[in-house]
Design a protein around this motif. Structure first.
Motif, PDB file in Angstrom:
ATOM      1  N   PRO A  40       0.796  -1.235   0.000  1.00  0.00           N
ATOM      2  CA  PRO A  40       0.000   0.000   0.000  1.00  0.00           C
ATOM      3  C   PRO A  40       0.825   1.280   0.000  1.00  0.00           C
ATOM      4  O   PRO A  40       0.275   2.363  -0.265  1.00  0.00           O
ATOM      5  CB  PRO A  40      -0.819  -0.119   1.291  1.00  0.00           C
ATOM      6  CG  PRO A  40       0.013  -0.971   2.187  1.00  0.00           C
ATOM      7  CD  PRO A  40       0.689  -1.961   1.285  1.00  0.00           C
ATOM      8  N   ASP A  57      -0.795  -1.511  -5.282  1.00  0.00           N
ATOM      9  CA  ASP A  57      -1.471  -2.010  -4.096  1.00  0.00           C
ATOM     10  C   ASP A  57      -2.525  -3.045  -4.489  1.00  0.00           C
ATOM     11  O   ASP A  57      -2.542  -3.536  -5.622  1.00  0.00           O
ATOM     12  CB  ASP A  57      -2.069  -0.851  -3.290  1.00  0.00           C
ATOM     13  CG  ASP A  57      -3.092  -0.048  -4.097  1.00  0.00           C
ATOM     14  OD1 ASP A  57      -3.526  -0.513  -5.171  1.00  0.00           O
ATOM     15  OD2 ASP A  57      -3.459   1.050  -3.631  1.00  0.00           O
ATOM     16  N   ASP A  58      -3.409  -3.365  -3.553  1.00  0.00           N
ATOM     17  CA  ASP A  58      -4.395  -4.418  -3.789  1.00  0.00           C
ATOM     18  C   ASP A  58      -5.273  -4.150  -5.007  1.00  0.00           C
ATOM     19  O   ASP A  58      -5.767  -5.081  -5.646  1.00  0.00           O
ATOM     20  CB  ASP A  58      -5.301  -4.584  -2.562  1.00  0.00           C
ATOM     21  CG  ASP A  58      -4.536  -4.949  -1.304  1.00  0.00           C
ATOM     22  OD1 ASP A  58      -3.344  -5.288  -1.421  1.00  0.00           O
ATOM     23  OD2 ASP A  58      -5.124  -4.889  -0.205  1.00  0.00           O
ATOM     24  N   SER A  59      -5.473  -2.879  -5.333  1.00  0.00           N
ATOM     25  CA  SER A  59      -6.344  -2.540  -6.463  1.00  0.00           C
ATOM     26  C   SER A  59      -5.771  -3.015  -7.793  1.00  0.00           C
ATOM     27  O   SER A  59      -6.485  -3.059  -8.808  1.00  0.00           O
ATOM     28  CB  SER A  59      -6.586  -1.028  -6.510  1.00  0.00           C
ATOM     29  OG  SER A  59      -5.382  -0.330  -6.790  1.00  0.00           O
ATOM     30  N   ALA A  60      -4.492  -3.366  -7.811  1.00  0.00           N
ATOM     31  CA  ALA A  60      -3.864  -3.842  -9.051  1.00  0.00           C
ATOM     32  C   ALA A  60      -4.156  -5.310  -9.338  1.00  0.00           C
ATOM     33  O   ALA A  60      -3.827  -5.794 -10.426  1.00  0.00           O
ATOM     34  CB  ALA A  60      -2.350  -3.628  -8.980  1.00  0.00           C
ATOM     35  N   GLU A  63      -6.094  -6.407 -12.729  1.00  0.00           N
ATOM     36  CA  GLU A  63      -5.276  -6.256 -13.928  1.00  0.00           C
ATOM     37  C   GLU A  63      -4.204  -7.337 -13.996  1.00  0.00           C
ATOM     38  O   GLU A  63      -3.930  -7.907 -15.058  1.00  0.00           O
ATOM     39  CB  GLU A  63      -4.628  -4.874 -13.951  1.00  0.00           C
ATOM     40  CG  GLU A  63      -3.677  -4.624 -15.114  1.00  0.00           C
ATOM     41  CD  GLU A  63      -4.371  -4.693 -16.472  1.00  0.00           C
ATOM     42  OE1 GLU A  63      -3.666  -4.946 -17.470  1.00  0.00           O
ATOM     43  OE2 GLU A  63      -5.606  -4.488 -16.549  1.00  0.00           O
ATOM     44  N   TYR A  95     -10.273 -13.123  -5.121  1.00  0.00           N
ATOM     45  CA  TYR A  95      -9.956 -12.901  -6.534  1.00  0.00           C
ATOM     46  C   TYR A  95      -9.704 -14.210  -7.284  1.00  0.00           C
ATOM     47  O   TYR A  95      -9.309 -14.189  -8.454  1.00  0.00           O
ATOM     48  CB  TYR A  95      -8.750 -11.976  -6.665  1.00  0.00           C
ATOM     49  CG  TYR A  95      -9.095 -10.518  -6.467  1.00  0.00           C
ATOM     50  CD1 TYR A  95      -9.688  -9.781  -7.488  1.00  0.00           C
ATOM     51  CD2 TYR A  95      -8.845  -9.884  -5.256  1.00  0.00           C
ATOM     52  CE1 TYR A  95     -10.003  -8.445  -7.315  1.00  0.00           C
ATOM     53  CE2 TYR A  95      -9.161  -8.548  -5.063  1.00  0.00           C
ATOM     54  CZ  TYR A  95      -9.743  -7.835  -6.106  1.00  0.00           C
ATOM     55  OH  TYR A  95     -10.067  -6.513  -5.923  1.00  0.00           O
TER      56      TYR A  95
END
Length: 218
Positions: A40, A57-60, A63, A95
């Motif tokens: 993060p 961060d985790d949002s990647a 993708e 995920y």
């Protein structure tokens, strides 16, 4: 694991010092391709740890999954509270990533043990016959798990700790560095055992204990 060793593309969720040991542990077997680290802290992005890029961060994760990531392991250690490690493990599972096991080539593991998904067995540690290790557990450097022990998921047996035979450790529990748990002891969930402590009696859940012998301190 369901994938063959040639197509496991793993993310490490969490950077920092523990990630270095984890990279070394995974690389010692040469079976898994580590494609990136998630962290993060933005000032770490586009840097590397032992040659592995920190990619965001985790949002990647979505993708990276679209680019072929199919496995993960939690790269965060703990000094007591294991809830962050549990949350990151559950994130990877959400995920659809497969949690890999990381067992260092210089650890000693009986063939008659069970090690759960996402667990880590670090250099110089020993796990003896009949023991069961849950998911997302750290068996840290130089620790000893004697015969017929049970360690439930998301717990951390810290560096140099010793569990004598037939010890049962509950979920989310932290056994501090150099602690000793004598045989036949049962320790509940969400317990912290202080570094260097000697546990001679069972410990109920949601306790912090320390000392020789270990007594509640909180």
């Amino acid at each position: 694991m369901h994938q063959s060793s040639s197509n496991i593309k793993c993310l490490i969720i969490g950077g920092g010092g523990h990630a270095k040991v984890l990279i070394d542990t995974i690389s010692s077997r040469g079976l898994v391709q580590i494609i990136g680290i998630l962290d993060p802290e933005k000032d770490k992005w586009n840097t590397t740890i032992l040659g592995i890029p920190i990619v965001g961060d985790d949002s990647a994760i979505p993708e990276l999954v679209s680019q072929g990531a199919n496995a993960f392991i939690v790269g965060v250690g703990s000094t007591g509270n294991n809830q962050l490690r549990r949350r990151l493990f559950e994130l990877g599972m959400q995920y659809g990533l497969e949690p890999i096991k990381a067992i260092h080539i210089n650890s000693i593991c009986s063939e008659a043990i069970d090690i759960g998904a996402g667990s880590q067995v670090l250099p110089g540690s020993i796990i003896n016959h009949g023991s069961t290790i849950g998911s997302n557990v750290i068996i840290n450097t130089g620790s000893i798990i004697e015969h017929d022990c049970i360690i439930e998921s998301h717990s951390h047996i810290a560096t140099g700790a010793r569990l004598c035979g037939t010890v049962h450790i509950g979920e989310n529990t932290h056994i501090g560095a150099g602690a000793t748990i004598i045989q036949n002891i049962r320790i509940g969930s969400n317990v912290i055992v202080g570094a260097g402590s000697v546990v001679l009696e069972d410990i109920r859940s949601n306790r912090v204990v320390a000392g020789v012998p270990a007594i509640p301190i909180k």
